[in-house]
Motif scaffolding. Structure first.
Motif, PDB file in Angstrom:
ATOM      1  N   SER A 160       0.816  -1.288   0.227  1.00 53.68           N
ATOM      2  CA  SER A 160      -0.331  -0.030   0.042  1.00 53.68           C
ATOM      3  C   SER A 160       0.780   1.259  -0.112  1.00 53.68           C
ATOM      4  CB  SER A 160      -1.014   0.105   1.206  1.00 53.68           C
ATOM      5  OG  SER A 160      -1.697  -0.950   1.221  1.00 53.68           O
ATOM      6  N   GLU A 161       2.028   1.218   0.688  1.00 53.90           N
ATOM      7  CA  GLU A 161       3.069   2.272   0.651  1.00 53.90           C
ATOM      8  C   GLU A 161       3.476   2.587  -0.712  1.00 53.90           C
ATOM      9  OE1 GLU A 161       7.014   3.536   2.852  1.00 53.90           O
ATOM     10  OE2 GLU A 161       5.623   2.474   3.932  1.00 53.90           O
ATOM     11  N   LEU A 162       3.795   1.848  -1.399  1.00 51.49           N
ATOM     12  CA  LEU A 162       4.162   1.619  -2.827  1.00 51.49           C
ATOM     13  C   LEU A 162       3.200   2.366  -3.841  1.00 51.49           C
ATOM     14  CD1 LEU A 162       6.305  -1.685  -3.261  1.00 51.49           C
ATOM     15  CD2 LEU A 162       7.259   0.581  -3.329  1.00 51.49           C
ATOM     16  N   ARG A 163       2.037   1.669  -3.666  1.00 49.17           N
ATOM     17  CA  ARG A 163       1.032   2.528  -4.497  1.00 49.17           C
ATOM     18  C   ARG A 163      -0.245   2.377  -3.698  1.00 49.17           C
ATOM     19  NH1 ARG A 163       4.512   3.829  -7.506  1.00 49.17           N
ATOM     20  NH2 ARG A 163       4.757   3.440  -9.831  1.00 49.17           N
ATOM     21  N   PRO A 164      -0.674   3.425  -3.045  1.00 50.27           N
ATOM     22  CA  PRO A 164      -1.935   3.670  -2.137  1.00 50.27           C
ATOM     23  C   PRO A 164      -2.951   3.263  -3.036  1.00 50.27           C
ATOM     24  CG  PRO A 164      -0.351   5.387  -1.869  1.00 50.27           C
ATOM     25  CD  PRO A 164       0.134   4.583  -2.975  1.00 50.27           C
ATOM     26  N   GLN A 165      -4.217   2.754  -2.695  1.00 48.33           N
ATOM     27  CA  GLN A 165      -5.504   2.618  -3.395  1.00 48.33           C
ATOM     28  C   GLN A 165      -5.335   2.008  -4.535  1.00 48.33           C
ATOM     29  OE1 GLN A 165      -7.160   6.530  -3.705  1.00 48.33           O
ATOM     30  NE2 GLN A 165      -7.625   6.783  -1.521  1.00 48.33           N
ATOM     31  N   THR A 166      -4.944   0.900  -4.540  1.00 48.80           N
ATOM     32  CA  THR A 166      -4.512  -0.108  -5.654  1.00 48.80           C
ATOM     33  C   THR A 166      -4.937  -1.561  -5.266  1.00 48.80           C
ATOM     34  OG1 THR A 166      -3.008  -0.886  -7.416  1.00 48.80           O
ATOM     35  CG2 THR A 166      -2.191  -0.866  -5.320  1.00 48.80           C
ATOM     36  N   THR A 167      -5.054  -2.413  -6.493  1.00 46.41           N
ATOM     37  CA  THR A 167      -5.202  -3.662  -6.237  1.00 46.41           C
ATOM     38  C   THR A 167      -3.818  -4.255  -5.851  1.00 46.41           C
ATOM     39  OG1 THR A 167      -7.056  -4.124  -8.066  1.00 46.41           O
ATOM     40  CG2 THR A 167      -5.616  -5.812  -7.392  1.00 46.41           C
ATOM     41  N   ILE A 168      -3.800  -5.377  -4.780  1.00 48.21           N
ATOM     42  CA  ILE A 168      -2.771  -5.897  -4.475  1.00 48.21           C
ATOM     43  C   ILE A 168      -2.779  -7.459  -4.838  1.00 48.21           C
ATOM     44  CG2 ILE A 168      -1.328  -6.661  -2.177  1.00 48.21           C
ATOM     45  CD1 ILE A 168      -2.284  -4.058  -1.111  1.00 48.21           C
ATOM     46  N   PHE A 169      -1.766  -8.030  -5.576  1.00 49.21           N
ATOM     47  CA  PHE A 169      -1.487  -9.470  -5.830  1.00 49.21           C
ATOM     48  C   PHE A 169      -0.634  -9.825  -4.097  1.00 49.21           C
ATOM     49  CE2 PHE A 169       1.076 -13.054  -7.432  1.00 49.21           C
ATOM     50  CZ  PHE A 169       0.092 -13.686  -7.350  1.00 49.21           C
ATOM     51  N   PHE A 170      -1.421 -10.681  -3.731  1.00 49.90           N
ATOM     52  CA  PHE A 170      -0.708 -11.292  -2.773  1.00 49.90           C
ATOM     53  C   PHE A 170      -0.369 -12.592  -2.741  1.00 49.90           C
ATOM     54  CE2 PHE A 170      -0.264 -13.288   1.573  1.00 49.90           C
ATOM     55  CZ  PHE A 170       0.301 -12.259   2.377  1.00 49.90           C
ATOM     56  N   THR A 171       0.742 -13.040  -2.557  1.00 51.82           N
ATOM     57  CA  THR A 171       1.171 -14.578  -2.894  1.00 51.82           C
ATOM     58  C   THR A 171       2.099 -14.926  -1.690  1.00 51.82           C
ATOM     59  OG1 THR A 171       2.099 -16.331  -4.205  1.00 51.82           O
ATOM     60  CG2 THR A 171       3.026 -14.000  -4.361  1.00 51.82           C
ATOM     61  N   SER A 172       2.020 -16.319  -1.024  1.00 53.14           N
ATOM     62  CA  SER A 172       2.621 -16.670   0.024  1.00 53.14           C
ATOM     63  C   SER A 172       2.671 -18.156  -0.207  1.00 53.14           C
ATOM     64  CB  SER A 172       1.792 -16.295   1.042  1.00 53.14           C
ATOM     65  OG  SER A 172       2.558 -16.978   2.490  1.00 53.14           O
ATOM     66  N   ASP A 173       3.680 -18.521   0.543  1.00 54.78           N
ATOM     67  CA  ASP A 173       3.964 -20.163   0.778  1.00 54.78           C
ATOM     68  C   ASP A 173       2.968 -20.590   1.851  1.00 54.78           C
ATOM     69  OD1 ASP A 173       5.149 -18.882   2.550  1.00 54.78           O
ATOM     70  OD2 ASP A 173       6.911 -20.116   2.631  1.00 54.78           O
ATOM     71  N   SER A 174       1.964 -19.800   2.516  1.00 56.19           N
ATOM     72  CA  SER A 174       1.406 -20.395   3.605  1.00 56.19           C
ATOM     73  C   SER A 174      -0.034 -19.787   3.373  1.00 56.19           C
ATOM     74  CB  SER A 174       1.848 -19.708   4.707  1.00 56.19           C
ATOM     75  OG  SER A 174       0.605 -19.700   5.745  1.00 56.19           O
ATOM     76  N   ALA A 175      -1.083 -20.913   3.370  1.00 58.50           N
ATOM     77  CA  ALA A 175      -2.457 -20.743   3.169  1.00 58.50           C
ATOM     78  C   ALA A 175      -3.017 -19.791   4.163  1.00 58.50           C
ATOM     79  CB  ALA A 175      -3.339 -21.892   2.987  1.00 58.50           C
ATOM     80  N   ASN A 176      -2.329 -19.780   5.561  1.00 60.16           N
ATOM     81  CA  ASN A 176      -2.807 -19.223   6.470  1.00 60.16           C
ATOM     82  C   ASN A 176      -2.570 -17.545   6.600  1.00 60.16           C
ATOM     83  OD1 ASN A 176      -3.769 -21.440   7.889  1.00 60.16           O
ATOM     84  ND2 ASN A 176      -2.620 -21.354   9.559  1.00 60.16           N
ATOM     85  N   ALA A 230       5.956 -10.427 -11.762  1.00 61.91           N
ATOM     86  CA  ALA A 230       6.774  -9.578 -12.726  1.00 61.91           C
ATOM     87  C   ALA A 230       5.861  -8.731 -13.696  1.00 61.91           C
ATOM     88  CB  ALA A 230       7.676 -10.605 -13.827  1.00 61.91           C
ATOM     89  N   SER A 231       4.459  -8.931 -13.511  1.00 66.02           N
ATOM     90  CA  SER A 231       3.730  -8.170 -14.242  1.00 66.02           C
ATOM     91  C   SER A 231       3.218  -7.263 -13.423  1.00 66.02           C
ATOM     92  CB  SER A 231       2.699  -9.130 -14.909  1.00 66.02           C
ATOM     93  OG  SER A 231       3.200 -10.141 -15.688  1.00 66.02           O
ATOM     94  N   ALA A 232       3.604  -7.078 -12.233  1.00 69.06           N
ATOM     95  CA  ALA A 232       3.177  -6.100 -11.421  1.00 69.06           C
ATOM     96  C   ALA A 232       3.890  -4.577 -11.656  1.00 69.06           C
ATOM     97  CB  ALA A 232       3.474  -6.239 -10.006  1.00 69.06           C
ATOM     98  N   ASP A 233       3.218  -3.417 -11.267  1.00 68.95           N
ATOM     99  CA  ASP A 233       3.946  -2.237 -11.359  1.00 68.95           C
ATOM    100  C   ASP A 233       4.984  -2.035 -10.375  1.00 68.95           C
ATOM    101  OD1 ASP A 233       4.104   0.330 -12.533  1.00 68.95           O
ATOM    102  OD2 ASP A 233       3.143   1.374 -10.979  1.00 68.95           O
ATOM    103  N   CYS A 234       4.761  -2.719  -9.132  1.00 69.52           N
ATOM    104  CA  CYS A 234       5.781  -2.526  -8.184  1.00 69.52           C
ATOM    105  C   CYS A 234       5.550  -3.846  -7.287  1.00 69.52           C
ATOM    106  CB  CYS A 234       5.316  -1.255  -7.153  1.00 69.52           C
ATOM    107  SG  CYS A 234       5.498   0.263  -7.866  1.00 69.52           S
ATOM    108  N   VAL A 235       6.730  -4.139  -6.590  1.00 69.59           N
ATOM    109  CA  VAL A 235       6.771  -5.442  -6.080  1.00 69.59           C
ATOM    110  C   VAL A 235       7.432  -5.134  -4.619  1.00 69.59           C
ATOM    111  CG1 VAL A 235       7.717  -7.796  -6.081  1.00 69.59           C
ATOM    112  CG2 VAL A 235       7.067  -6.601  -7.870  1.00 69.59           C
ATOM    113  N   THR A 236       6.922  -5.935  -3.417  1.00 72.84           N
ATOM    114  CA  THR A 236       7.565  -6.239  -2.339  1.00 72.84           C
ATOM    115  C   THR A 236       7.771  -7.415  -1.877  1.00 72.84           C
ATOM    116  OG1 THR A 236       7.218  -5.287  -0.052  1.00 72.84           O
ATOM    117  CG2 THR A 236       5.289  -5.708  -1.204  1.00 72.84           C
TER     118      THR A 236
END
Length: 263
Positions: A160-176, A230-236
């Motif tokens: 959110s700090e990189l791009r406020p008010q945007t869609t965030i693709f969240f990916t993790s190695d944990s379902a929790n 890689a297709s995101a505008d910004c990545v954290t």
């Protein structure tokens, strides 16, 4: 280029690299074939084998050495080594890495089909969203739930700090961790949309040591998420090299942030 040598990439464990990545049209064909493949595979072939970065170019510039083999792992894609060599007015690492990746790799048919389906299902359009990779199982079988929750929320905040008010693709190695990220946005009525999915298999398999008895298709999602990053505008990202690689592959690698991941 300087050494006038042929660059080949030979990856067979646990599957051929071409199951996931292939040379693009008009790009560099790095696949060893025929008699050349046999030479590359033969460990007894006369040649020099070196696993460090510093000596590769020196070895390659030696005309008396026919074959130079190298195998390495670098979380930063060779960035620090590149930066030491760069001279004034040369392209920055982020630009070079992105362009070279496109010249060397493109998704295989299996990865491309699932990538297109996955992005459509999550209503994602390239370069219109921010991506957050939250790896909580790095070098561990499991972590306490409060750690997963803290790291997931922090990943959302960084995105959110990189791009406020945007869609965030969240990916993790944990379902929790994925659940905690979704719940965090919902509870705080944030002006963002979380696009995510539970890893399949869950947790994601490590391609280097969890491959026995499994088909290549079980590892496709790992490459799919990599291309969505890689297709995101910004990545954290936080731990490991996966999120960093996704950032470097993108066209805007300068817009990135490493998350604090302290427990």
């Amino acid at each position: 280029y300087y050494s006038k040598r042929i660059l080949l990439i030979h990856w067979t464990k646990p599957f051929a690299l071409t199951e996931f990545l292939v040379p693009p049209k008009l790009g560099i064909d790095w696949r060893p074939k025929g008699w050349l493949k046999e030479i590359v595979e033969n460990r007894l072939t006369v040649g020099v084998e070196d696993y460090g970065q510093g000596r590769i170019l020196d070895l390659a510039m030696n005309p008396e050495i026919v074959l130079v083999r190298s195998r390495m792992q670098d979380y930063h894609g060779g960035r620090w080594w590149y930066d030491e060599q760069v001279i004034e007015n040369e392209a920055p690492f982020q630009t070079v890495f992105h362009e070279i990746w496109k010249t060397v790799f493109t998704p295989s048919i299996a990865v491309k089909k699932r990538l297109e389906t996955t992005m459509a299902d999550m209503n994602l359009t390239p370069y219109t969203y921010t991506a957050a990779h939250c790896r909580v199982l790095y070098a561990m079988d499991d972590r306490e739930e409060w750690v997963k929750k803290t790291w997931a929320e922090n990943a959302v905040n960084c995105a959110s700090e990189l791009r406020p008010q945007t869609t965030i693709f969240f990916t993790s190695d944990s379902a929790n961790a994925t659940y905690y990220a979704q719940q965090y946005v919902q509870d705080h009525n944030r002006s963002v949309r979380i696009a995510t999915r539970v890893p399949n298999p869950n947790p994601p398999l490590h391609i280097d040591f969890e491959w026995k008895g499994r088909p290549a298709s079980d590892f496709v999602d790992g490459f799919v998420d990599l291309y969505i990053l890689a297709s995101a505008d910004c990545v954290t990202y936080n731990k490991g090299g996966y999120g960093i690689l996704g950032s470097f592959m993108g066209r805007n690698a300068s817009c990135s942030m490493r998350q604090d991941a302290i427990s």
